[in-house]
Write a protein that holds these residues in place. Structure first.
Motif, short mmCIF file in Angstrom:
data_model
loop_
_atom_site.label_atom_id
_atom_site.label_comp_id
_atom_site.label_asym_id
_atom_site.label_seq_id
_atom_site.Cartn_x
_atom_site.Cartn_y
_atom_site.Cartn_z
N LEU A 105 -43.12 28.61 41.96
CA LEU A 105 -42.36 27.28 42.53
C LEU A 105 -41.71 26.73 41.51
CD1 LEU A 105 -45.27 26.20 44.97
CD2 LEU A 105 -43.04 27.37 45.57
N GLU A 106 -42.19 26.81 40.30
CA GLU A 106 -41.43 26.09 39.08
C GLU A 106 -40.30 26.77 38.70
OE1 GLU A 106 -42.12 23.20 38.04
OE2 GLU A 106 -43.70 22.76 39.45
N ALA A 107 -40.18 27.91 38.98
CA ALA A 107 -39.00 28.95 38.55
C ALA A 107 -38.16 28.99 40.01
CB ALA A 107 -39.42 30.52 38.08
N GLU A 108 -36.82 29.77 39.55
CA GLU A 108 -35.96 29.90 40.57
C GLU A 108 -36.05 31.36 41.39
OE1 GLU A 108 -33.72 27.73 41.91
OE2 GLU A 108 -34.41 26.27 40.50
N VAL A 109 -37.24 31.72 41.54
CA VAL A 109 -37.50 33.08 42.24
C VAL A 109 -37.01 33.12 43.62
CG1 VAL A 109 -39.25 34.71 42.49
CG2 VAL A 109 -39.40 33.21 40.57
N ALA A 110 -37.36 31.88 44.16
CA ALA A 110 -36.67 32.00 45.78
C ALA A 110 -35.44 32.35 45.76
CB ALA A 110 -37.33 30.80 46.33
N ARG A 111 -34.54 31.44 44.80
CA ARG A 111 -33.25 31.85 45.00
C ARG A 111 -32.75 33.12 44.68
NH1 ARG A 111 -29.34 29.72 47.55
NH2 ARG A 111 -30.33 27.76 47.52
N LEU A 112 -33.60 33.77 43.39
CA LEU A 112 -33.19 34.82 42.92
C LEU A 112 -33.52 36.14 44.23
CD1 LEU A 112 -32.39 36.32 40.43
CD2 LEU A 112 -34.82 36.89 39.74
N PHE A 113 -34.60 35.99 44.83
CA PHE A 113 -34.99 36.85 45.96
C PHE A 113 -34.17 36.60 47.19
CE2 PHE A 113 -37.69 37.76 49.70
CZ PHE A 113 -37.89 38.97 49.45
N PHE A 114 -33.65 35.33 47.37
CA PHE A 114 -32.71 35.27 48.69
C PHE A 114 -31.32 35.91 48.26
CE2 PHE A 114 -29.04 33.06 50.24
CZ PHE A 114 -29.37 32.98 51.53
N GLU A 115 -30.91 35.91 47.06
CA GLU A 115 -29.59 36.57 46.78
C GLU A 115 -29.92 38.05 46.65
OE1 GLU A 115 -26.71 35.28 46.40
OE2 GLU A 115 -27.44 33.07 46.58
N GLY A 116 -31.07 38.48 46.22
CA GLY A 116 -31.14 39.82 46.40
C GLY A 116 -31.15 40.59 47.89
N VAL A 117 -31.71 39.62 48.75
CA VAL A 117 -31.51 39.99 50.11
C VAL A 117 -30.10 40.12 50.46
CG1 VAL A 117 -32.39 39.46 52.43
CG2 VAL A 117 -34.24 39.51 50.71
N LYS A 118 -29.48 39.00 50.27
CA LYS A 118 -27.94 38.81 50.76
C LYS A 118 -27.34 40.05 50.12
CE LYS A 118 -25.25 35.71 49.39
NZ LYS A 118 -24.84 34.22 49.27
N SER A 119 -27.67 40.49 48.94
CA SER A 119 -26.80 41.64 48.34
C SER A 119 -26.96 42.97 49.26
CB SER A 119 -27.09 42.05 47.16
OG SER A 119 -28.29 42.47 46.70
N HIS A 120 -28.07 42.94 49.57
CA HIS A 120 -28.33 44.20 50.73
C HIS A 120 -27.50 44.08 51.92
CE1 HIS A 120 -31.55 46.72 48.72
NE2 HIS A 120 -31.70 45.74 48.05
N ALA A 121 -27.39 43.13 52.61
CA ALA A 121 -26.74 42.74 53.55
C ALA A 121 -25.34 42.90 53.36
CB ALA A 121 -26.88 41.35 54.17
N VAL A 122 -24.93 42.56 52.37
CA VAL A 122 -23.38 42.74 52.04
C VAL A 122 -23.13 44.25 51.71
CG1 VAL A 122 -21.55 42.18 50.02
CG2 VAL A 122 -22.99 40.49 50.82
N ALA A 123 -24.04 44.96 51.14
CA ALA A 123 -23.74 46.49 50.76
C ALA A 123 -23.75 47.32 52.00
CB ALA A 123 -24.98 47.02 49.93
#
Length: 353
Positions: A105-123
């Motif tokens: 929760l203290e790190a930006e892991v959720a944002r990193l994970f969200f962007e990773g999911v979005k990159s799969h949708a874009v691909a």
């Protein structure tokens, strides 16, 4: 050594297989971030990959608490397989799990994970780059009306909790005016009193805001703000500035039929396909926009954003927040958005297979 191969217990066509495949790919890309979060000395913590998979199960299966999540993982072979635990491997103590979760929760892991999911949708070419919708929803904070106290000066003791009545004393606020300018929750200072509509009761809330692409109803970005001023308009313009290019369209409901939003969209070069609000006033949208065939399409597509909020609150467990503080609520809101996109991607891929 495990005596049971959990792979044999999971059906080949189970949707969690498709989800896990995407998740494993994303977590592999996140390894540099994970390594920076953990020390090489001391007692080893819960692996962040297993933490994220467990939190994802919590969202996907509407598990109400971390303690219940540990019980599910302990007794459910499907959950053990998804998280990455062997059949005879011990499940973490709930206190150990929550302490390691707080590190995420203290790190930006959720944002990193969200962007990773979005990159799969874009691909997979599932996301539109030209047509969007925006909206916001109220998220009920983890705080009660009894926690609302006057905002006191340093020399004023009026903000102290009422005395007497044990740990849950009675609070009589009938006939007293309480506003966000004069009162604040002592347990959740980021929450503000807000109503969902006329005649509705005021509740302590934060504001969850989403920008959605219109092709398949996937979330492009998500953000939590304080319920202050014209927060939904400001959030929508900020999200559009980050993701919508010139010539893009954006659908929105009547709340966004105001000068700030419409003029802001036009400054960004975005065409505002906003529902007209003609009740006792003039709309900022005229016939030049409403006569365009794309306007009707945007008005139909924008309603799908309510499906996102409905899923987050009923399945994702955000009807009543379990975290306090805007930063933490934003973390779980973004993570829940990633979970929604994962489900959508798996379903859309299955339809085209």
């Amino acid at each position: 050594m495990a005596t049971i191969n959990l792979e044999t217990f999971v059906a080949d066509d189970h949707k969690l297989r498709s989800v896990r495949k995407i998740v494993n790919s994303i977590l592999s890309d996140c390894q540099p971030e994970f390594e920076s979060m953990y020390s090489n000395i001391g007692r080893p913590g819960v692996p962040p990959e297993q933490l994220l998979r467990a939190l994802l199960l919590m969202v996907l299966y509407t598990i109400p608490s971390e303690r219940a999540l540990m019980d599910h993982i302990r007794y459910n072979l499907l959950f053990r397989w998804f998280v990455g635990l062997h059949a005879d491997e011990d499940v973490w103590d709930v206190t150990v799990f929550t302490k390691n979760r707080d590190r995420l929760l203290e790190a930006e892991v959720a944002r990193l994970f969200f962007e990773g999911v979005k990159s799969h949708a874009v691909a997979r070419r599932l996301m539109s780059e030209d047509h969007f919708s925006v909206d916001g929803t109220l998220l009920e904070a983890w705080a009660s009306h009894k926690s609302i106290q006057p905002i006191a000066s340093k020399d004023d003791n009026s903000a102290n909790p009422p005395k007497g009545g044990g740990s849950n004393p009675d609070v009589d606020f009938k006939g007293k005016t309480r506003t966000n300018d004069t009162h604040r929750s002592v347990t959740e200072p980021d929450a503000r009193l807000a109503r969902k509509g006329e005649g509705k009761e005021a509740r302590l809330c934060l504001s969850g805001n989403v920008i959605m692409e219109n092709r398949n109803g996937l979330i492009v970005d998500a953000e939590v703000l304080l319920v202050e001023g014209n927060h939904e308009t400001q959030a929508a313009l900020s999200l559009l500035a980050d993701h919508a290019g010139k010539g893009s369209t954006v659908g929105a409901d009547k709340l966004y039929d105001n000068a700030e939003f419409v003029d802001g969209c036009r400054l960004l070069g975005v065409v505002p396909h906003v529902a007209q609000n003609n009740k006792g006033r003039s709309s900022r949208i005229d016939g030049r926009t409403t006569h365009n065939p794309g306007y009707d399409v945007s008005q139909k597509k924008r309603k799908r954003i309510e499906e996102i909020f409905g899923w987050m609150k009923t399945v994702g467990g955000l009807r009543k927040l379990r975290y306090r503080g805007r930063r933490r609520v934003n973390w779980i809101f973004v993570f829940c958005s990633a979970a929604f996109n994962l489900v959508r991607i798996v379903n859309l891929t299955a339809q085209t297979a």
